[in-house]
Design an enzyme around this catalytic site. Sequence first.
Site, short mmCIF file in Angstrom:
data_model
loop_
_atom_site.label_atom_id
_atom_site.label_comp_id
_atom_site.label_asym_id
_atom_site.label_seq_id
_atom_site.Cartn_x
_atom_site.Cartn_y
_atom_site.Cartn_z
N TYR A 182 36.81 -22.16 44.74
CA TYR A 182 37.42 -20.90 44.30
C TYR A 182 38.27 -21.19 43.06
CZ TYR A 182 36.32 -18.80 48.88
OH TYR A 182 35.69 -18.32 50.00
N GLY A 201 33.20 -3.82 48.75
CA GLY A 201 33.79 -2.58 48.25
C GLY A 201 32.96 -1.34 48.46
#
Length: 323
Positions: free
Chosen positions: A61, A212
Amino acid sequence: MTTITKIALGKNGPLVSKLGLGCMRMSSTWGGPITDENESVATIQMALDNGINFLNTGDFYGSGHNELLVGKAIKNRREEAFISVKFGAIFYNGQWIGLDLRPVAIKNFINYSLVRLGIDTIDLYQPCRLDNSVPVEDVIGTIADLIKEGKVRHLGVSEITAEQLRKAHSVHPVSALEIGYSLADRQIEKDLLPTAKELGIGVVAFANTAEGLLTGELKAPLQNNDYRNHFSRFQGENLIKNLEKVEVLKTMAKEKGYSPTQLAIAWVNAHGEHIMPLVSMSRRSRLPENLQAMDIALTDDEIHTLNSHFSVGAMLGSTYLQR
């Protein structure tokens, strides 16, 4: 504000919060902008203040940025945090270019992670997924060795099949399975979730809003620089039709006085004490809403309505798990 309850992560496993904090979006993993670091650190610390001790990160990440960020946030608060780390993914210039699951690479990865996090032991260590490049026995066996050495406390796995889960568990007890799960992605209900439950393995469920899609805030078409354009689910007519399906969730949420995001999290949470919704957030303002979602009670009729409307395959285009 709600204070979250604790659950056991697998049979006789460690106690962790029923809601987990996903830290990925605090760093630039897919080439996007890095968020406000001070706000991200404050968000992690506020989560800890409210009983969310499960912090999920990955060594890839932001090419290590995320681990440095988490390390900064938990400094002097190590005992309050349960640190989950994924490894194995190789990124270059914001693009996924493959996996490295060789035992020698794993031993290298963990040493860098421990330094960046500023800790001596990682609570949950897991390959981000498995392929056929390295035998499952070698990958899991290496982590088992790290557990014996004291560098890792518990074994986790992520984005694998039911067959791989059984094989991994036969090499060393698996505490947690991290997997995408939402109203829009229910393929794992047939084999993987029942296998995890049978074996007494906790489930850390990420992507509760399907990138989303279930927030009720998405509009078609997406901006050209949106990473979701890579997935056919978010392209052209697929996105338009999928957003039409989300209207049912939006209507139910409005009737109950919550947001679609909260209902999406509540639906995942309702599937058992062994399942933890893992919610990504990088702002403190998001925390009260996500905590409140854990208190939402869905009736049997509401769950039936959602399950019927969002049946397996109802959403058009490839899913997160198929990307």
